[in-house]
Motif scaffolding. Sequence first.
Motif, PDB file in Angstrom:
ATOM      1  N   PHE A 218       2.292   7.580  -6.283  1.00  0.00           N
ATOM      2  CA  PHE A 218       1.413   8.680  -6.666  1.00  0.00           C
ATOM      3  C   PHE A 218       2.046  10.019  -6.312  1.00  0.00           C
ATOM      4  O   PHE A 218       1.956  10.985  -7.071  1.00  0.00           O
ATOM      5  CB  PHE A 218       0.051   8.568  -5.977  1.00  0.00           C
ATOM      6  N   GLY A 219       2.673  10.087  -5.162  1.00  0.00           N
ATOM      7  CA  GLY A 219       3.313  11.333  -4.753  1.00  0.00           C
ATOM      8  C   GLY A 219       4.516  11.700  -5.594  1.00  0.00           C
ATOM      9  O   GLY A 219       4.759  12.870  -5.888  1.00  0.00           O
ATOM     10  N   THR A 220       5.288  10.702  -6.015  1.00  0.00           N
ATOM     11  CA  THR A 220       6.517  11.006  -6.765  1.00  0.00           C
ATOM     12  C   THR A 220       6.283  11.153  -8.265  1.00  0.00           C
ATOM     13  O   THR A 220       7.118  11.764  -8.942  1.00  0.00           O
ATOM     14  CB  THR A 220       7.573   9.918  -6.534  1.00  0.00           C
ATOM     15  N   ILE A 221       5.190  10.627  -8.778  1.00  0.00           N
ATOM     16  CA  ILE A 221       4.921  10.761 -10.212  1.00  0.00           C
ATOM     17  C   ILE A 221       4.848  12.230 -10.607  1.00  0.00           C
ATOM     18  O   ILE A 221       5.371  12.636 -11.645  1.00  0.00           O
ATOM     19  CB  ILE A 221       3.632  10.014 -10.594  1.00  0.00           C
TER      20      ILE A 221
ATOM     21  N   GLY B  35       3.868  15.641  -1.548  1.00  0.00           N
ATOM     22  CA  GLY B  35       4.017  15.389  -0.119  1.00  0.00           C
ATOM     23  C   GLY B  35       2.674  15.354   0.597  1.00  0.00           C
ATOM     24  O   GLY B  35       2.456  14.533   1.492  1.00  0.00           O
ATOM     25  N   LEU B  36       1.746  16.231   0.188  1.00  0.00           N
ATOM     26  CA  LEU B  36       0.414  16.229   0.790  1.00  0.00           C
ATOM     27  C   LEU B  36      -0.348  14.952   0.467  1.00  0.00           C
ATOM     28  O   LEU B  36      -1.099  14.446   1.310  1.00  0.00           O
ATOM     29  CB  LEU B  36      -0.376  17.455   0.334  1.00  0.00           C
ATOM     30  N   ILE B  37      -0.149  14.433  -0.735  1.00  0.00           N
ATOM     31  CA  ILE B  37      -0.790  13.157  -1.085  1.00  0.00           C
ATOM     32  C   ILE B  37      -0.293  12.054  -0.159  1.00  0.00           C
ATOM     33  O   ILE B  37      -1.079  11.261   0.359  1.00  0.00           O
ATOM     34  CB  ILE B  37      -0.523  12.806  -2.562  1.00  0.00           C
ATOM     35  N   VAL B  38       1.002  12.016   0.058  1.00  0.00           N
ATOM     36  CA  VAL B  38       1.570  10.994   0.944  1.00  0.00           C
ATOM     37  C   VAL B  38       1.076  11.210   2.374  1.00  0.00           C
ATOM     38  O   VAL B  38       0.686  10.254   3.067  1.00  0.00           O
ATOM     39  CB  VAL B  38       3.111  11.006   0.869  1.00  0.00           C
ATOM     40  N   LEU B  39       1.063  12.456   2.853  1.00  0.00           N
ATOM     41  CA  LEU B  39       0.603  12.727   4.215  1.00  0.00           C
ATOM     42  C   LEU B  39      -0.882  12.428   4.376  1.00  0.00           C
ATOM     43  O   LEU B  39      -1.320  11.989   5.442  1.00  0.00           O
ATOM     44  CB  LEU B  39       0.894  14.186   4.582  1.00  0.00           C
ATOM     45  N   ALA B  40      -1.679  12.676   3.337  1.00  0.00           N
ATOM     46  CA  ALA B  40      -3.113  12.406   3.424  1.00  0.00           C
ATOM     47  C   ALA B  40      -3.386  10.923   3.575  1.00  0.00           C
ATOM     48  O   ALA B  40      -4.365  10.518   4.204  1.00  0.00           O
ATOM     49  CB  ALA B  40      -3.822  12.944   2.181  1.00  0.00           C
TER      50      ALA B  40
ATOM     51  N   PHE C 261       0.829  -1.202   0.000  1.00  0.00           N
ATOM     52  CA  PHE C 261       0.000   0.000   0.000  1.00  0.00           C
ATOM     53  C   PHE C 261       0.864   1.254   0.000  1.00  0.00           C
ATOM     54  O   PHE C 261       0.619   2.200  -0.755  1.00  0.00           O
ATOM     55  CB  PHE C 261      -0.936   0.002   1.212  1.00  0.00           C
ATOM     56  N   VAL C 262       1.881   1.262   0.837  1.00  0.00           N
ATOM     57  CA  VAL C 262       2.751   2.434   0.949  1.00  0.00           C
ATOM     58  C   VAL C 262       3.472   2.708  -0.370  1.00  0.00           C
ATOM     59  O   VAL C 262       3.629   3.865  -0.771  1.00  0.00           O
ATOM     60  CB  VAL C 262       3.756   2.242   2.109  1.00  0.00           C
TER      61      VAL C 262
END
Length: 119
Positions: free
Chosen positions: A62-65, A109-114, A55-56
């Motif tokens: 998604f965040g790095t794309i 970064g916000l996508i990863v934090l969300a 999952f991670v």
Amino acid sequence: MKFSYLFIRNKPLFSDFMRLSLPALGNDVVWGVGFAMYSVIIDHMGTDAVAANSFVVVVRNFGTILCFGMASAGGILLGQKIGQNQLEAAAANAKKLLRLTVITGVVGGLIVLAATPLC
């Protein structure tokens, strides 16, 4: 362009190629071994760790794309301007791309934090 041009020997060019490409090759080999060891370590932690890691990895991708896409597109656009010898336009575009890159980094970064509470 002839096929025989691929086999022409040029000692100074070959030495430059080796001097510049061997560190990059070594870097890629080390990264490959590192990623393989990462998978081995996660595998030894059990099925829960493997599922969480799966999952991670998707969320991180998604965040790095966004970031990698912006860097690739920016490199192409700036290379085109530099190739056309429009150095002032390239400098102006570089400043805009720098701001846009920071914004996409924050969004990534916000996508990863969300997704953090879901992990």
